[in-house]
Design a protein around this motif. Structure first.
Motif, PDB file in Angstrom:
ATOM      1  N   ASP A  39      83.372  85.985  56.658  1.00 62.79           N
ATOM      2  CA  ASP A  39      84.762  85.858  57.166  1.00 62.79           C
ATOM      3  C   ASP A  39      84.679  85.737  58.604  1.00 62.79           C
ATOM      4  O   ASP A  39      84.883  86.600  59.395  1.00 62.79           O
ATOM      5  CB  ASP A  39      85.464  87.032  56.686  1.00 62.79           C
ATOM      6  CG  ASP A  39      86.950  86.838  56.896  1.00 62.79           C
ATOM      7  OD1 ASP A  39      87.440  85.605  57.186  1.00 62.79           O
ATOM      8  OD2 ASP A  39      87.897  87.839  57.079  1.00 62.79           O
ATOM      9  N   ILE A  40      83.786  84.741  59.131  1.00 65.74           N
ATOM     10  CA  ILE A  40      83.687  84.817  60.582  1.00 65.74           C
ATOM     11  C   ILE A  40      84.848  84.770  61.641  1.00 65.74           C
ATOM     12  O   ILE A  40      84.359  85.293  62.731  1.00 65.74           O
ATOM     13  CB  ILE A  40      82.918  83.326  60.664  1.00 65.74           C
ATOM     14  CG1 ILE A  40      81.836  83.497  62.194  1.00 65.74           C
ATOM     15  CG2 ILE A  40      83.607  82.054  60.708  1.00 65.74           C
ATOM     16  CD1 ILE A  40      80.846  82.085  62.224  1.00 65.74           C
ATOM     17  N   GLN A  41      85.715  84.162  61.211  1.00 67.27           N
ATOM     18  CA  GLN A  41      87.165  84.332  61.956  1.00 67.27           C
ATOM     19  C   GLN A  41      87.539  85.811  62.459  1.00 67.27           C
ATOM     20  O   GLN A  41      88.225  85.999  63.436  1.00 67.27           O
ATOM     21  CB  GLN A  41      88.221  83.544  61.545  1.00 67.27           C
ATOM     22  CG  GLN A  41      88.226  81.852  61.840  1.00 67.27           C
ATOM     23  CD  GLN A  41      87.125  81.010  61.142  1.00 67.27           C
ATOM     24  OE1 GLN A  41      86.928  81.639  59.748  1.00 67.27           O
ATOM     25  NE2 GLN A  41      86.618  80.177  61.511  1.00 67.27           N
ATOM     26  N   SER A  42      87.248  86.584  61.391  1.00 67.56           N
ATOM     27  CA  SER A  42      87.811  88.029  61.482  1.00 67.56           C
ATOM     28  C   SER A  42      87.114  88.995  62.125  1.00 67.56           C
ATOM     29  O   SER A  42      86.944  90.089  62.747  1.00 67.56           O
ATOM     30  CB  SER A  42      88.056  88.709  59.980  1.00 67.56           C
ATOM     31  OG  SER A  42      86.553  88.941  59.566  1.00 67.56           O
ATOM     32  N   VAL A  43      85.501  88.264  62.723  1.00 70.61           N
ATOM     33  CA  VAL A  43      84.851  89.128  63.539  1.00 70.61           C
ATOM     34  C   VAL A  43      85.160  89.288  64.871  1.00 70.61           C
ATOM     35  O   VAL A  43      85.658  88.286  65.457  1.00 70.61           O
ATOM     36  CB  VAL A  43      83.500  88.412  63.810  1.00 70.61           C
ATOM     37  CG1 VAL A  43      82.613  89.153  64.598  1.00 70.61           C
ATOM     38  CG2 VAL A  43      82.711  88.554  62.183  1.00 70.61           C
ATOM     39  N   SER A  44      85.366  90.721  65.489  1.00 68.69           N
ATOM     40  CA  SER A  44      85.951  90.879  66.768  1.00 68.69           C
ATOM     41  C   SER A  44      85.496  90.394  68.045  1.00 68.69           C
ATOM     42  O   SER A  44      86.101  89.991  69.006  1.00 68.69           O
ATOM     43  CB  SER A  44      86.543  92.257  66.928  1.00 68.69           C
ATOM     44  OG  SER A  44      85.436  92.932  66.951  1.00 68.69           O
ATOM     45  N   ARG A  45      84.017  90.327  67.843  1.00 70.01           N
ATOM     46  CA  ARG A  45      83.215  89.828  69.165  1.00 70.01           C
ATOM     47  C   ARG A  45      81.807  89.462  68.648  1.00 70.01           C
ATOM     48  O   ARG A  45      81.266  90.149  67.714  1.00 70.01           O
ATOM     49  CB  ARG A  45      83.177  90.614  70.344  1.00 70.01           C
ATOM     50  CG  ARG A  45      82.517  92.020  70.270  1.00 70.01           C
ATOM     51  CD  ARG A  45      82.550  92.942  71.285  1.00 70.01           C
ATOM     52  NE  ARG A  45      84.054  93.391  71.390  1.00 70.01           N
ATOM     53  CZ  ARG A  45      84.359  94.604  71.503  1.00 70.01           C
ATOM     54  NH1 ARG A  45      83.247  95.473  71.326  1.00 70.01           N
ATOM     55  NH2 ARG A  45      85.495  94.890  71.578  1.00 70.01           N
ATOM     56  N   PHE A  46      81.191  88.754  69.379  1.00 71.07           N
ATOM     57  CA  PHE A  46      79.941  88.254  69.051  1.00 71.07           C
ATOM     58  C   PHE A  46      78.975  88.426  70.222  1.00 71.07           C
ATOM     59  O   PHE A  46      79.522  87.917  71.462  1.00 71.07           O
ATOM     60  CB  PHE A  46      79.734  86.589  68.812  1.00 71.07           C
ATOM     61  CG  PHE A  46      80.498  86.391  67.461  1.00 71.07           C
ATOM     62  CD1 PHE A  46      79.659  86.304  66.285  1.00 71.07           C
ATOM     63  CD2 PHE A  46      81.611  86.054  67.279  1.00 71.07           C
ATOM     64  CE1 PHE A  46      80.200  86.008  64.977  1.00 71.07           C
ATOM     65  CE2 PHE A  46      82.485  85.776  65.948  1.00 71.07           C
ATOM     66  CZ  PHE A  46      81.704  85.991  64.914  1.00 71.07           C
ATOM     67  N   LEU A  47      77.928  89.278  70.188  1.00 75.18           N
ATOM     68  CA  LEU A  47      77.035  89.446  71.505  1.00 75.18           C
ATOM     69  C   LEU A  47      76.026  88.676  71.262  1.00 75.18           C
ATOM     70  O   LEU A  47      75.245  88.872  70.204  1.00 75.18           O
ATOM     71  CB  LEU A  47      76.832  91.190  71.431  1.00 75.18           C
ATOM     72  CG  LEU A  47      78.087  91.875  71.422  1.00 75.18           C
ATOM     73  CD1 LEU A  47      77.614  93.423  71.509  1.00 75.18           C
ATOM     74  CD2 LEU A  47      78.851  91.579  72.674  1.00 75.18           C
ATOM     75  N   ILE A  48      75.551  87.844  72.017  1.00 73.87           N
ATOM     76  CA  ILE A  48      74.345  87.055  72.010  1.00 73.87           C
ATOM     77  C   ILE A  48      73.347  87.108  73.090  1.00 73.87           C
ATOM     78  O   ILE A  48      73.523  87.308  74.160  1.00 73.87           O
ATOM     79  CB  ILE A  48      74.844  85.439  71.949  1.00 73.87           C
ATOM     80  CG1 ILE A  48      76.165  85.316  70.879  1.00 73.87           C
ATOM     81  CG2 ILE A  48      73.904  84.633  71.821  1.00 73.87           C
ATOM     82  CD1 ILE A  48      76.643  84.046  71.003  1.00 73.87           C
ATOM     83  N   CYS A  49      72.120  87.258  72.487  1.00 71.69           N
ATOM     84  CA  CYS A  49      71.135  87.529  73.735  1.00 71.69           C
ATOM     85  C   CYS A  49      69.948  86.878  73.105  1.00 71.69           C
ATOM     86  O   CYS A  49      69.589  87.023  72.115  1.00 71.69           O
ATOM     87  CB  CYS A  49      70.718  88.925  73.426  1.00 71.69           C
ATOM     88  SG  CYS A  49      69.386  89.433  74.763  1.00 71.69           S
ATOM     89  N   GLY A  50      69.551  85.800  74.027  1.00 67.98           N
ATOM     90  CA  GLY A  50      68.240  85.230  73.632  1.00 67.98           C
ATOM     91  C   GLY A  50      67.773  84.045  74.653  1.00 67.98           C
ATOM     92  O   GLY A  50      68.337  84.289  75.796  1.00 67.98           O
ATOM     93  N   PRO A  51      66.971  83.258  74.356  1.00 72.18           N
ATOM     94  CA  PRO A  51      66.442  82.403  75.306  1.00 72.18           C
ATOM     95  C   PRO A  51      67.539  81.318  75.764  1.00 72.18           C
ATOM     96  O   PRO A  51      68.730  81.120  74.946  1.00 72.18           O
ATOM     97  CB  PRO A  51      65.277  81.752  74.591  1.00 72.18           C
ATOM     98  CG  PRO A  51      65.458  81.744  73.328  1.00 72.18           C
ATOM     99  CD  PRO A  51      66.313  82.941  73.057  1.00 72.18           C
ATOM    100  N   PRO A  52      67.342  80.419  76.864  1.00 72.09           N
ATOM    101  CA  PRO A  52      68.515  79.643  77.271  1.00 72.09           C
ATOM    102  C   PRO A  52      68.910  78.797  76.037  1.00 72.09           C
ATOM    103  O   PRO A  52      70.416  78.707  75.979  1.00 72.09           O
ATOM    104  CB  PRO A  52      67.874  78.881  78.400  1.00 72.09           C
ATOM    105  CG  PRO A  52      66.944  79.963  78.999  1.00 72.09           C
ATOM    106  CD  PRO A  52      66.263  80.441  77.742  1.00 72.09           C
ATOM    107  N   PHE A  53      68.175  77.959  75.263  1.00 69.15           N
ATOM    108  CA  PHE A  53      68.713  77.055  74.361  1.00 69.15           C
ATOM    109  C   PHE A  53      69.561  77.830  73.411  1.00 69.15           C
ATOM    110  O   PHE A  53      70.519  77.511  72.930  1.00 69.15           O
ATOM    111  CB  PHE A  53      67.432  76.438  73.586  1.00 69.15           C
ATOM    112  CG  PHE A  53      66.735  77.324  72.476  1.00 69.15           C
ATOM    113  CD1 PHE A  53      67.318  77.417  71.537  1.00 69.15           C
ATOM    114  CD2 PHE A  53      65.765  77.894  73.177  1.00 69.15           C
ATOM    115  CE1 PHE A  53      66.652  78.163  70.268  1.00 69.15           C
ATOM    116  CE2 PHE A  53      65.164  78.814  72.011  1.00 69.15           C
ATOM    117  CZ  PHE A  53      65.507  78.663  70.648  1.00 69.15           C
TER     118      PHE A  53
END
Length: 75
Positions: A39-53
């Motif tokens: 249920d991807i639309q119900s996720v309140s926030r996405f924290l992304i950490c990784g290489p530039p690409f």
């Protein structure tokens, strides 16, 4: 595990992290996101950490899946 927080770790080169058992061995492509985030639309926030690409591609894929830009955070 918390019902309100989930971590998805992924290493594309197949390395292992000692003590981590929930490691995915794949890149975060759009299909990977659809298959691994319920249920991807119900996720309140996405924290992304990784290489530039990854920091470029994952937010674009999330937006293409209908996630609002204000829910996506690079950390």
């Amino acid at each position: 595990p918390s019902p309100n927080f989930e971590v998805i770790l992924s290493l594309s080169d197949g390395d292992k992290i000692e003590g981590v058992t929930s490691l995915k061995k794949a890149r975060f492509y759009q299909n990977f996101l659809k298959e691994n985030i319920k249920d991807i639309q119900s996720v309140s926030r996405f924290l992304i950490c990784g290489p530039p690409f990854l920091n470029k591609d994952v937010p674009e894929d999330l937006i293409n899946l209908g996630v609002y830009n204000n829910k996506i955070h690079l950390v």
